[in-house]
Design a protein around this motif. Structure first.
Motif, PDB file in Angstrom:
ATOM      1  N   LYS A 128       0.862  -1.183   0.000  1.00 41.95           N
ATOM      2  CA  LYS A 128       0.000   0.000   0.000  1.00 41.95           C
ATOM      3  C   LYS A 128       0.898   1.231   0.000  1.00 41.95           C
ATOM      4  O   LYS A 128       1.024   1.957   0.985  1.00 41.95           O
ATOM      5  CB  LYS A 128      -0.927  -0.020   1.213  1.00 41.95           C
ATOM      6  N   PHE A 129       1.548   1.434  -1.145  1.00 45.20           N
ATOM      7  CA  PHE A 129       2.592   2.449  -1.214  1.00 45.20           C
ATOM      8  C   PHE A 129       2.046   3.862  -1.072  1.00 45.20           C
ATOM      9  O   PHE A 129       2.688   4.727  -0.496  1.00 45.20           O
ATOM     10  CB  PHE A 129       3.356   2.305  -2.531  1.00 45.20           C
ATOM     11  N   GLU A 155      13.306   8.041   2.559  1.00 47.83           N
ATOM     12  CA  GLU A 155      12.454   6.858   2.500  1.00 47.83           C
ATOM     13  C   GLU A 155      11.268   7.090   1.561  1.00 47.83           C
ATOM     14  O   GLU A 155      10.828   6.173   0.861  1.00 47.83           O
ATOM     15  CB  GLU A 155      11.957   6.500   3.905  1.00 47.83           C
ATOM     16  N   PHE A 156      10.758   8.317   1.521  1.00 51.37           N
ATOM     17  CA  PHE A 156       9.655   8.665   0.618  1.00 51.37           C
ATOM     18  C   PHE A 156      10.071   8.444  -0.836  1.00 51.37           C
ATOM     19  O   PHE A 156       9.307   7.895  -1.636  1.00 51.37           O
ATOM     20  CB  PHE A 156       9.244  10.117   0.837  1.00 51.37           C
ATOM     21  N   ARG A 157      11.296   8.864  -1.171  1.00 48.53           N
ATOM     22  CA  ARG A 157      11.768   8.691  -2.545  1.00 48.53           C
ATOM     23  C   ARG A 157      11.907   7.208  -2.891  1.00 48.53           C
ATOM     24  O   ARG A 157      11.590   6.794  -4.014  1.00 48.53           O
ATOM     25  CB  ARG A 157      13.099   9.429  -2.734  1.00 48.53           C
ATOM     26  N   ARG A 158      12.382   6.414  -1.938  1.00 50.36           N
ATOM     27  CA  ARG A 158      12.475   4.972  -2.190  1.00 50.36           C
ATOM     28  C   ARG A 158      11.089   4.356  -2.355  1.00 50.36           C
ATOM     29  O   ARG A 158      10.868   3.486  -3.208  1.00 50.36           O
ATOM     30  CB  ARG A 158      13.239   4.282  -1.050  1.00 50.36           C
ATOM     31  N   MET A 159      10.145   4.819  -1.544  1.00 45.25           N
ATOM     32  CA  MET A 159       8.785   4.320  -1.629  1.00 45.25           C
ATOM     33  C   MET A 159       8.149   4.723  -2.961  1.00 45.25           C
ATOM     34  O   MET A 159       7.424   3.946  -3.588  1.00 45.25           O
ATOM     35  CB  MET A 159       7.954   4.859  -0.480  1.00 45.25           C
ATOM     36  N   LYS A 160       8.422   5.936  -3.384  1.00 40.69           N
ATOM     37  CA  LYS A 160       7.868   6.431  -4.646  1.00 40.69           C
ATOM     38  C   LYS A 160       8.393   5.614  -5.817  1.00 40.69           C
ATOM     39  O   LYS A 160       7.650   5.312  -6.767  1.00 40.69           O
ATOM     40  CB  LYS A 160       8.229   7.909  -4.827  1.00 40.69           C
ATOM     41  N   ALA A 161       9.671   5.256  -5.760  1.00 39.15           N
ATOM     42  CA  ALA A 161      10.260   4.444  -6.829  1.00 39.15           C
ATOM     43  C   ALA A 161       9.650   3.038  -6.861  1.00 39.15           C
ATOM     44  O   ALA A 161       9.532   2.432  -7.928  1.00 39.15           O
ATOM     45  CB  ALA A 161      11.772   4.357  -6.651  1.00 39.15           C
ATOM     46  N   TRP A 165       2.086   3.172  -8.962  1.00 38.09           N
ATOM     47  CA  TRP A 165       1.171   4.280  -9.204  1.00 38.09           C
ATOM     48  C   TRP A 165       1.823   5.589  -8.787  1.00 38.09           C
ATOM     49  O   TRP A 165       2.512   5.661  -7.784  1.00 38.09           O
ATOM     50  CB  TRP A 165      -0.129   4.097  -8.419  1.00 38.09           C
ATOM     51  N   SER A 166       1.586   6.609  -9.581  1.00 38.23           N
ATOM     52  CA  SER A 166       2.088   7.942  -9.257  1.00 38.23           C
ATOM     53  C   SER A 166       0.952   8.945  -9.415  1.00 38.23           C
ATOM     54  O   SER A 166       0.253   8.941 -10.438  1.00 38.23           O
ATOM     55  CB  SER A 166       3.254   8.313 -10.180  1.00 38.23           C
ATOM     56  N   LEU A 167       0.769   9.775  -8.414  1.00 40.95           N
ATOM     57  CA  LEU A 167      -0.294  10.777  -8.424  1.00 40.95           C
ATOM     58  C   LEU A 167       0.302  12.141  -8.148  1.00 40.95           C
ATOM     59  O   LEU A 167       1.065  12.319  -7.201  1.00 40.95           O
ATOM     60  CB  LEU A 167      -1.342  10.446  -7.351  1.00 40.95           C
ATOM     61  N   SER A 168      -0.021  13.107  -8.978  1.00 39.03           N
ATOM     62  CA  SER A 168       0.404  14.487  -8.736  1.00 39.03           C
ATOM     63  C   SER A 168      -0.763  15.412  -9.033  1.00 39.03           C
ATOM     64  O   SER A 168      -1.605  15.124  -9.890  1.00 39.03           O
ATOM     65  CB  SER A 168       1.616  14.863  -9.605  1.00 39.03           C
ATOM     66  N   PHE A 169      -0.816  16.508  -8.306  1.00 36.18           N
ATOM     67  CA  PHE A 169      -1.896  17.469  -8.509  1.00 36.18           C
ATOM     68  C   PHE A 169      -1.391  18.857  -8.149  1.00 36.18           C
ATOM     69  O   PHE A 169      -0.349  19.003  -7.492  1.00 36.18           O
ATOM     70  CB  PHE A 169      -3.124  17.111  -7.659  1.00 36.18           C
ATOM     71  N   ALA A 210      -6.467  24.117 -11.911  1.00 39.51           N
ATOM     72  CA  ALA A 210      -6.282  22.848 -11.195  1.00 39.51           C
ATOM     73  C   ALA A 210      -5.806  21.808 -12.191  1.00 39.51           C
ATOM     74  O   ALA A 210      -6.231  21.800 -13.354  1.00 39.51           O
ATOM     75  CB  ALA A 210      -7.579  22.402 -10.535  1.00 39.51           C
ATOM     76  N   ARG A 211      -4.920  20.936 -11.741  1.00 39.38           N
ATOM     77  CA  ARG A 211      -4.432  19.870 -12.612  1.00 39.38           C
ATOM     78  C   ARG A 211      -4.278  18.586 -11.804  1.00 39.38           C
ATOM     79  O   ARG A 211      -4.014  18.611 -10.587  1.00 39.38           O
ATOM     80  CB  ARG A 211      -3.092  20.245 -13.250  1.00 39.38           C
ATOM     81  N   LEU A 212      -4.453  17.479 -12.493  1.00 37.15           N
ATOM     82  CA  LEU A 212      -4.338  16.161 -11.864  1.00 37.15           C
ATOM     83  C   LEU A 212      -3.680  15.215 -12.856  1.00 37.15           C
ATOM     84  O   LEU A 212      -4.035  15.201 -14.038  1.00 37.15           O
ATOM     85  CB  LEU A 212      -5.724  15.631 -11.474  1.00 37.15           C
ATOM     86  N   ASN A 213      -2.720  14.440 -12.375  1.00 36.43           N
ATOM     87  CA  ASN A 213      -2.027  13.478 -13.242  1.00 36.43           C
ATOM     88  C   ASN A 213      -1.876  12.150 -12.500  1.00 36.43           C
ATOM     89  O   ASN A 213      -1.409  12.114 -11.361  1.00 36.43           O
ATOM     90  CB  ASN A 213      -0.641  14.006 -13.638  1.00 36.43           C
ATOM     91  N   VAL A 214      -2.306  11.073 -13.148  1.00 36.58           N
ATOM     92  CA  VAL A 214      -2.185   9.722 -12.590  1.00 36.58           C
ATOM     93  C   VAL A 214      -1.403   8.863 -13.574  1.00 36.58           C
ATOM     94  O   VAL A 214      -1.739   8.822 -14.764  1.00 36.58           O
ATOM     95  CB  VAL A 214      -3.564   9.090 -12.328  1.00 36.58           C
ATOM     96  N   THR A 215      -0.358   8.194 -13.085  1.00 38.90           N
ATOM     97  CA  THR A 215       0.483   7.358 -13.937  1.00 38.90           C
ATOM     98  C   THR A 215       0.604   5.965 -13.335  1.00 38.90           C
ATOM     99  O   THR A 215       0.741   5.817 -12.119  1.00 38.90           O
ATOM    100  CB  THR A 215       1.889   7.966 -14.098  1.00 38.90           C
ATOM    101  N   ARG A 216       0.544   4.960 -14.193  1.00 41.65           N
ATOM    102  CA  ARG A 216       0.710   3.566 -13.763  1.00 41.65           C
ATOM    103  C   ARG A 216       1.878   2.946 -14.509  1.00 41.65           C
ATOM    104  O   ARG A 216       1.901   2.919 -15.747  1.00 41.65           O
ATOM    105  CB  ARG A 216      -0.565   2.768 -14.040  1.00 41.65           C
TER     106      ARG A 216
END
Length: 464
Positions: A128-129, A155-161, A165-169, A210-216
């Motif tokens: 559950k990253f 640790e956040f950067r390692r978890m993000k890698a 899933w990647s979410l930015s807004f 407003a912007r939203l980006n979801v990447t898998r």
């Protein structure tokens, strides 16, 4: 509470021990399990329980933690030992209960940091990253000590890698002097006739975006990686009183804009780790004034390498086919060749150089043109005005292909400057306010296309 040096010496240590040592929760020497003590003080019992965990005896550590909690249900270290023991025994629900209780039971920043850090590792075990990253943001928010913040960010950067899933807004509020891109001079001449368009004037107002980006990302293969993403960008405008007085029929809704884009991306690893080839396919849909105005597709092929002189060098080619549904004559086919170089200076500041050549084919004289663009960005290594700053400049030359009116075809020179400041010292869960100042000037041999815009944008940026 005693203090100790920060200890994240190895990821082979349990998350609990790392977090506890970092937070200074251990105040007594470790009591080794083989000593088998029969009577322990509370500090010795806590240390003994942690020693059992280190030796791979979670059941025994759990039993001692439960005994400590019977004496004090808010014993933070006991709760964290219990959380780690339950985690090791494969009971994540109970582990999360103990870690969350530790988080809620303390007002001490070091204890809350340690609890949040441990909670993130339990969630990581469950893959559950996203939730784990939220708890790392909480860990960073809980403390003001730079070494703990650095541990949470690392640790956040390692978890993000690790997170597929990647979410930015983002959100922005931007006062602007020219919502509609209106010209400085609303007259144009055809022969001896002079025409005036009373509605073609710059309209000031407020942009809300407003912007939203979801990447898998899919599982990597031997040759590289595949990812797909969806992004949505929307901007609404509120016209100023002066703009409404200048053009009473104008409305902010006339300029509202939205874009939806889906992207499929392939990344091919090179012979060396410093080389990367990228291929992208993008599909986009655009709306203005709540009505569809265009749809398009874009193909991109690029490559990035690392050289002795530059930290990164990239170049690519792209093709975009846009079909205008509101005004079909303005449909375009665009061909672009571009490149950039990223250079690190001796003082650790960064310079980014960019160049692009574009050819746009269209039946419309307003759209068909050729363009050359130069850009430069500077990122100082040291904060400026207590903020991380970025300065950018752009110069673009455009030559239009078709005569619209007059005796000569249109040619433009566009210059843009911007300065962005991220105020890292004002931080909430890894988000900081940002301020962007920008100025744009377009000079054309057709005065009807002379424009200028000054703007200020306030937003929120992730600093993790």
């Amino acid at each position: 509470m005693g203090t100790c040096q920060m200890s994240f010496l190895s990821h082979s240590l349990t998350a609990l021990r790392a977090a506890c040592l970092a937070a200074g929760l251990l105040t007594a020497p470790a009591v080794l399990a083989e000593e088998a003590p029969t009577s322990l003080t509370l500090p010795e019992a806590r240390s003994f329980a942690l020693g059992l965990l280190k030796q791979g005896q979670p059941r025994a550590a759990r039993a001692i933690a439960i005994g400590l909690l019977r004496k004090d249900s808010r014993d933070i270290l006991a709760l964290m030992v219990l959380a780690e023991a339950e985690r090791a025994l494969g009971r994540p629900t109970k582990a999360k209960f103990a870690a969350r209780r530790a988080w809620r039971s303390s007002d001490n920043e070091k204890e809350r940091f340690a609890a949040a850090f441990a909670m993130s590792n339990i969630l990581k075990d469950e893959a559950k990253f996203g939730q784990a990253q939220i708890w790392l943001r909480r860990a960073g928010q809980a403390t003001d000590e730079p070494r703990f913040e650095h541990a949470a960010r690392s640790e956040f950067r390692r978890m993000k890698a690790a997170n597929p899933w990647s979410l930015s807004f983002g959100f922005t509020v931007a006062p602007t002097s020219n919502v509609n891109g209106g010209p400085n001079d609303n007259t144009y001449t055809i022969g001896d006739l002079v025409f005036v368009d009373p509605t073609a004037v710059p309209l000031s107002g407020l942009e809300i975006g407003a912007r939203l980006n979801v990447t898998r990302r899919l599982a990597p293969a031997d040759w590289g990686r595949v990812s797909f993403g969806i992004s949505y960008d929307e901007r609404r405008y509120i016209l100023s009183s002066a703009a409404k007085a200048a053009v009473p029929t104008a409305s902010g809704e006339d300029y509202g804009f939205a874009a939806l884009e889906a992207t499929l991306k392939f990344e091919f690893d090179g012979a060396s780790e410093a080389a990367l080839t990228t291929a992208e396919l993008s599909l986009a849909q655009n709306w203005q004034a709540n009505a569809e105005i265009a749809h398009s597709y874009k193909l991109f092929l690029g490559r990035q390498v690392q050289t002795k002189r530059f930290a990164r060098v990239g170049y690519g080619v792209s093709f975009q086919d846009q079909t205008r549904t509101d005004r079909p004559l303005r449909s375009t086919k665009s061909y672009t060749v571009d490149g950039f170089a990223l250079q690190q200076l001796q003082n650790k500041s960064l310079l980014r150089y960019g160049v692009a050549l574009t050819k746009v084919d269209s039946a419309s004289s307003d759209m068909a043109h050729k363009a050359a663009t130069l850009s430069l960005s500077y990122l100082p290594a040291k904060p400026l005005f207590s903020a991380q700053a970025t300065f950018s400049g752009l110069l673009q030359l455009r030559a239009y292909d078709k005569l619209r009116f007059g005796t000569s075809v249109r040619s433009d020179q566009k210059a843009a400057l911007s300065a962005n400041f991220v105020f890292n010292k004002v931080d909430y869960m890894g988000f900081s306010p940002s301020l962007t100042l920008n100025a744009t000037r377009n000079i054309s041999n057709k005065t009807f296309y002379d424009t200028q815009e000054f703007g200020l944008s306030l937003g929120i940026k992730s600093t993790f």
